[in-house]
Design a protein around this motif. Structure first.
Motif, short mmCIF file in Angstrom:
data_model
loop_
_atom_site.label_atom_id
_atom_site.label_comp_id
_atom_site.label_asym_id
_atom_site.label_seq_id
_atom_site.Cartn_x
_atom_site.Cartn_y
_atom_site.Cartn_z
N GLY A 1 0.79 -1.23 0.00
CA GLY A 1 0.00 0.00 0.00
C GLY A 1 0.82 1.27 0.00
O GLY A 1 0.27 2.36 -0.14
N ARG A 2 2.15 1.16 0.14
CA ARG A 2 2.99 2.35 0.22
C ARG A 2 3.68 2.68 -1.10
O ARG A 2 4.33 3.72 -1.22
N GLY A 3 3.59 1.79 -2.09
CA GLY A 3 4.15 2.08 -3.40
C GLY A 3 5.67 2.13 -3.43
O GLY A 3 6.25 2.78 -4.31
N LEU A 4 6.34 1.43 -2.52
CA LEU A 4 7.80 1.51 -2.44
C LEU A 4 8.49 0.72 -3.54
O LEU A 4 9.58 1.07 -3.99
N GLY B 1 0.95 -19.43 5.13
CA GLY B 1 -0.37 -19.01 5.58
C GLY B 1 -1.00 -17.97 4.68
O GLY B 1 -2.20 -17.69 4.80
N GLY B 2 -0.20 -17.42 3.76
CA GLY B 2 -0.74 -16.47 2.78
C GLY B 2 -0.32 -15.04 3.06
O GLY B 2 -0.62 -14.51 4.13
N LEU B 3 0.40 -14.44 2.10
CA LEU B 3 0.73 -13.03 2.15
C LEU B 3 -0.21 -12.27 1.22
O LEU B 3 -0.95 -12.87 0.44
N ARG B 4 -0.13 -10.95 1.29
CA ARG B 4 -0.98 -10.12 0.42
C ARG B 4 -0.12 -9.07 -0.29
O ARG B 4 -0.45 -7.88 -0.29
N VAL B 5 0.96 -9.54 -0.88
CA VAL B 5 1.82 -8.62 -1.65
C VAL B 5 0.99 -8.01 -2.77
O VAL B 5 0.32 -8.73 -3.52
N ASP B 6 1.03 -6.69 -2.88
CA ASP B 6 0.10 -5.99 -3.77
C ASP B 6 0.74 -5.50 -5.07
O ASP B 6 0.23 -4.58 -5.70
#
Length: 347
Positions: free
Chosen positions: A170-173, A263-268
């Protein structure tokens, strides 16, 4: 993965040029506003990133930069794996030729960042690496003005990178992840994985220097270095043929990180996962090591890759080695072409 260090490479236990010994002032340390020449030679600049002290004392990370010859279209930040450091100049050449500034990050206690008082490659949690990735990305974006950053990571770096990216979503890095044979699971029989998990708590509480009684595996290192069966020249103190000792608390940290990913990440951001088509379990070198992953199981990598985020592409590479860009020339050319195609469609 002993010969003499490569030209310009410090002797064992000696920090890289400009890295101070603990407690010794060093006004010539390569800083953000004055990078120093790197051991890789012409075109490579070194910046030392001071970190907060850990349980062993002072800590640094090292950021190596090679600039594109013209206006850059973005930046690639490379993070290495276990028993490793950045030396893959042909990878930098590839991205620089395509208009990217290239950065190689030597994590704490590896390569250029290793200080005399430190235990090589040792951390108690993989989150200990987050501050140097934070700072490296900040330098790439704020000092050098890049708005588009690709995080390219290999093996253990390929486990750290998605955990970091999940934390900063969410930070756009960063705008994309390219993972080269990420360390998403242990390549051991299921009963041993279960035993490692059951012992995770006790393992993590052992002293930092408690080493697991494992026989060193030389198949991978011997398949790479030019003095053995490979074509690459790298510092055998920073990347020994038999690897680093495996500390119990480090292994416990890896298993916690792997279970977190399972367990599952949410890389966006879009993620490209590359791995070999074939895996082999070899301890000593055999010719087959030049065409397979002898460190990790590619089936496990493929299985867990979709746990990283919702937009993941997984590519299996025929004839690939563990570090795919160190595979024989025809294979690594296919790997780099695959990365180019993917970046062209996603960046």
């Amino acid at each position: 993965m002993s010969d003499l260090p490569a030209p310009g490479v410090p002797a064992p236990g000696v920090p890289a040029p400009g890295v101070p010994a603990p407690g010794v002032p060093a006004p010539d340390v390569p800083a953000l506003d004055r990078p120093a020449p790197d051991v890789l030679g012409h075109g490579y600049e070194l910046t030392v990133l001071p970190m907060a002290d850990d349980h062993e004392g002072p800590v640094v990370a090292s950021l190596v930069r090679r600039r594109a010859t013209g206006p850059a279209r973005g930046a690639v930040l490379y993070v290495h794996g276990f028993t490793d450091y950045f030396f893959q100049t042909h990878l930098a050449d590839h991205f620089v030729a395509r208009g990217f500034d290239f950065y190689g990050l030597d994590l704490r206690k590896y390569g250029r960042s290793l200080l005399p008082h430190q235990t090589r490659g040792f951390v108690r949690s993989l989150t200990e690496y987050f501050p140097e990735i934070d700072e490296a990305v900040r330098v790439v974006r704020e000092r050098d003005g890049h708005e588009r950053v690709v995080l390219n990571a290999h093996s253990t770096g390929g486990l750290i990178a998605p955990l970091w990216a999940d934390r900063v979503r969410g930070r756009g890095l960063v705008q994309a992840l390219v993972l080269n044979s990420p360390f998403l699971d242990l390549n051991v029989p299921s009963p041993l994985r279960a035993a490692a998990d059951l012992l995770g708590g006790p393992l993590s509480r052992l002293p930092a220097r408690a080493v697991l009684p494992l026989t060193p595996a030389t198949a991978y290192g011997a398949s790479l270095h030019r003095t053995h069966h490979g074509e690459w020249d790298f510092d055998l103190e920073w990347k020994p043929i038999g690897g680093f000792p495996v500390h119990a608390a480090w292994l416990a940290a890896v298993r916690r990180a792997q279970r977190r990913l399972h367990g599952g990440l949410r890389v966006d951001v879009p993620v490209l996962v590359l791995c070999a088509e074939r895996g082999l379990r070899l301890r000593a070198f055999a010719p087959e090591a030049r065409g397979a992953d002898v460190v990790l199981d590619p089936r496990q990598i493929a299985r867990w890759s979709t746990s990283i985020g919702s937009h993941v592409t997984c590519v299996r590479v025929a004839g690939g080695m563990h570090d795919l860009v160190l595979s024989p020339a025809p294979v690594r050319e296919r790997v780099l072409a695959e990365i180019d195609r993917w970046l062209g469609g996603h960046l």
